[in-house]
Design a protein around this motif. Structure first.
Motif, short mmCIF file in Angstrom:
data_model
loop_
_atom_site.label_atom_id
_atom_site.label_comp_id
_atom_site.label_asym_id
_atom_site.label_seq_id
_atom_site.Cartn_x
_atom_site.Cartn_y
_atom_site.Cartn_z
N ARG A 46 18.04 38.67 -14.33
CA ARG A 46 17.48 37.32 -14.21
C ARG A 46 18.47 36.23 -14.64
O ARG A 46 18.24 35.06 -14.36
CB ARG A 46 16.20 37.22 -15.04
CG ARG A 46 15.04 38.02 -14.48
CD ARG A 46 13.90 38.12 -15.46
NE ARG A 46 13.42 36.81 -15.91
CZ ARG A 46 12.53 36.64 -16.88
NH1 ARG A 46 12.05 37.70 -17.52
NH2 ARG A 46 12.14 35.43 -17.23
N HIS A 47 19.56 36.60 -15.33
CA HIS A 47 20.48 35.60 -15.86
C HIS A 47 21.91 35.94 -15.50
O HIS A 47 22.27 37.10 -15.29
CB HIS A 47 20.31 35.48 -17.37
CG HIS A 47 18.99 34.93 -17.78
ND1 HIS A 47 17.88 35.73 -17.92
CD2 HIS A 47 18.58 33.65 -18.03
CE1 HIS A 47 16.84 34.98 -18.25
NE2 HIS A 47 17.24 33.72 -18.32
N ASP A 48 22.74 34.91 -15.46
CA ASP A 48 24.14 35.11 -15.08
C ASP A 48 24.88 35.98 -16.08
O ASP A 48 25.68 36.84 -15.70
CB ASP A 48 24.85 33.75 -14.96
CG ASP A 48 24.31 32.92 -13.81
OD1 ASP A 48 24.03 33.50 -12.75
OD2 ASP A 48 24.15 31.70 -13.98
N VAL A 49 24.63 35.74 -17.36
CA VAL A 49 25.34 36.45 -18.43
C VAL A 49 24.37 36.73 -19.57
O VAL A 49 23.53 35.89 -19.90
CB VAL A 49 26.54 35.62 -18.96
CG1 VAL A 49 27.18 36.29 -20.18
CG2 VAL A 49 27.57 35.41 -17.87
N TRP A 179 27.03 41.37 -17.41
CA TRP A 179 26.49 40.81 -16.18
C TRP A 179 26.27 41.91 -15.15
O TRP A 179 26.87 42.99 -15.22
CB TRP A 179 27.41 39.73 -15.61
CG TRP A 179 28.76 40.22 -15.18
CD1 TRP A 179 29.14 40.66 -13.94
CD2 TRP A 179 29.94 40.35 -16.01
NE1 TRP A 179 30.45 41.03 -13.94
CE2 TRP A 179 30.97 40.85 -15.20
CE3 TRP A 179 30.22 40.08 -17.36
CZ2 TRP A 179 32.25 41.10 -15.69
CZ3 TRP A 179 31.48 40.33 -17.85
CH2 TRP A 179 32.48 40.83 -17.02
N ALA A 180 25.39 41.62 -14.19
CA ALA A 180 25.12 42.57 -13.10
C ALA A 180 26.29 42.56 -12.13
O ALA A 180 26.80 41.48 -11.79
CB ALA A 180 23.83 42.18 -12.38
N PRO A 181 26.76 43.73 -11.67
CA PRO A 181 27.93 43.79 -10.78
C PRO A 181 27.80 42.93 -9.52
O PRO A 181 28.79 42.39 -9.04
CB PRO A 181 28.02 45.28 -10.42
CG PRO A 181 27.37 45.98 -11.56
CD PRO A 181 26.27 45.07 -12.03
N ALA A 182 26.58 42.77 -9.01
CA ALA A 182 26.39 41.99 -7.79
C ALA A 182 26.80 40.53 -7.96
O ALA A 182 27.16 39.86 -6.99
CB ALA A 182 24.93 42.07 -7.35
N ARG A 183 26.80 40.04 -9.19
CA ARG A 183 27.15 38.63 -9.43
C ARG A 183 28.66 38.38 -9.30
O ARG A 183 29.08 37.24 -9.17
CB ARG A 183 26.67 38.20 -10.80
CG ARG A 183 25.16 38.22 -10.96
CD ARG A 183 24.73 37.54 -12.24
NE ARG A 183 23.29 37.64 -12.43
CZ ARG A 183 22.39 36.84 -11.88
NH1 ARG A 183 22.80 35.84 -11.11
NH2 ARG A 183 21.10 37.00 -12.12
N ALA A 184 29.45 39.45 -9.33
CA ALA A 184 30.90 39.29 -9.26
C ALA A 184 31.36 38.70 -7.93
O ALA A 184 32.49 38.19 -7.82
CB ALA A 184 31.59 40.63 -9.50
N ALA A 185 30.53 38.76 -6.90
CA ALA A 185 30.89 38.20 -5.60
C ALA A 185 30.81 36.67 -5.59
O ALA A 185 31.33 36.03 -4.68
CB ALA A 185 29.97 38.77 -4.51
N PHE A 192 33.32 31.21 -14.41
CA PHE A 192 32.71 31.14 -15.73
C PHE A 192 33.18 32.31 -16.60
O PHE A 192 33.44 32.14 -17.80
CB PHE A 192 31.19 31.14 -15.61
CG PHE A 192 30.47 30.99 -16.92
CD1 PHE A 192 30.64 29.85 -17.69
CD2 PHE A 192 29.63 31.99 -17.39
CE1 PHE A 192 29.99 29.70 -18.91
CE2 PHE A 192 28.97 31.85 -18.60
CZ PHE A 192 29.15 30.71 -19.36
N LEU A 193 33.31 33.48 -16.03
CA LEU A 193 33.80 34.64 -16.78
C LEU A 193 35.23 34.40 -17.26
O LEU A 193 35.60 34.82 -18.37
CB LEU A 193 33.73 35.90 -15.93
CG LEU A 193 32.32 36.41 -15.58
CD1 LEU A 193 32.41 37.64 -14.70
CD2 LEU A 193 31.52 36.72 -16.85
N ASN A 194 36.03 33.73 -16.44
CA ASN A 194 37.39 33.39 -16.86
C ASN A 194 37.37 32.44 -18.06
O ASN A 194 38.19 32.56 -18.98
CB ASN A 194 38.18 32.76 -15.71
CG ASN A 194 38.59 33.78 -14.67
OD1 ASN A 194 38.73 34.96 -14.97
ND2 ASN A 194 38.77 33.33 -13.44
#
Length: 214
Positions: A46-49, A179-185, A192-194
């Protein structure tokens, strides 16, 4: 971004400064972990991170990056008679009433695991869904609470409180962003991860100023 009040306490101010400098138009929403009743997997979907420690069984399913390291300590009233030379012995840890973190989601915390692994039978006198009320609960009482040291050090200005080492090794607690792997796309998510990766290099210094290792 979902996190406990501990994670938010450490991250909000430096992350806000970094985003104000690099992307002033970005809005950051922190969601308190205490508000959730579902499992960790639901929070991640449900959340980005989601900010939480390693060791909760998320590896292999969700991706993560380290943010900062910490260790667990006790916080007691400065005048607690069981506090001796800055330490609580094992008997004191079992005899004193405990103020304990208990999330509504039923997540077993790193503190729960550490106590169980070392055979500590806690006398729970108070529970709270966040770390901050636990600190306030021990002031002026005979209770003890176990907290991450970064959070505990924020209250050392209060003359009523004292930080004590646990009577056994605690190891290092590593707080991570998951985070969920699908969000990496998503390009925005990668950006944001950077930002979090850059922030982690600034945060990975322990509360007394030594660069963390490992």
């Amino acid at each position: 971004m979902a996190a406990s009040d501990f994670g938010a306490t450490v991250l909000v101010e430096p992350l806000r400064r970094k985003l104000a400098l690099n992307a002033p138009g970005v809005r950051l929403d922190f969601v308190n972990l205490a508000d959730f009743t579902g499992g960790i997997a639901q929070i991640l979907l449900r959340h980005d991170v989601f900010v939480c420690p390693r060791g909760l069984g998320l590896g292999g399913v969700f991706e993560h990056c380290p943010l900062f390291s910490d260790r667990l300590v006790c916080v007691v009233d400065q005048d607690n008679p069981r506090l001796r030379d800055g330490r609580l012995d094992f008997a004191a840890l079992e005899d004193l009433p405990h103020a304990v973190l208990a999330f509504r989601s039923g997540v077993t915390t790193m503190i729960d695991r550490l106590m169980e692994e070392n055979g500590v039978q806690r006398r729970v006198s108070l529970t709270a869904t966040g770390f901050l009320p636990l600190v306030l609960a021990v002031a002026g009482s005979d209770a003890v609470t176990v907290l991450p040291e970064r959070l505990a050090r924020r209250f050392t200005a209060d003359p009523r409180l004292a930080i004590a080492d646990l009577p056994f090794p605690t190891g290092e607690m590593q707080e991570c962003a998951w985070w969920a792997p699908a969000r990496a796309a998503d390009a925005g998510h990668r950006w944001f991860l950077n930002q979090l990766g850059d922030l982690a290099r600034e945060l990975d210094v322990d509360p007394i100023g030594r660069v963390a290792t490992g």
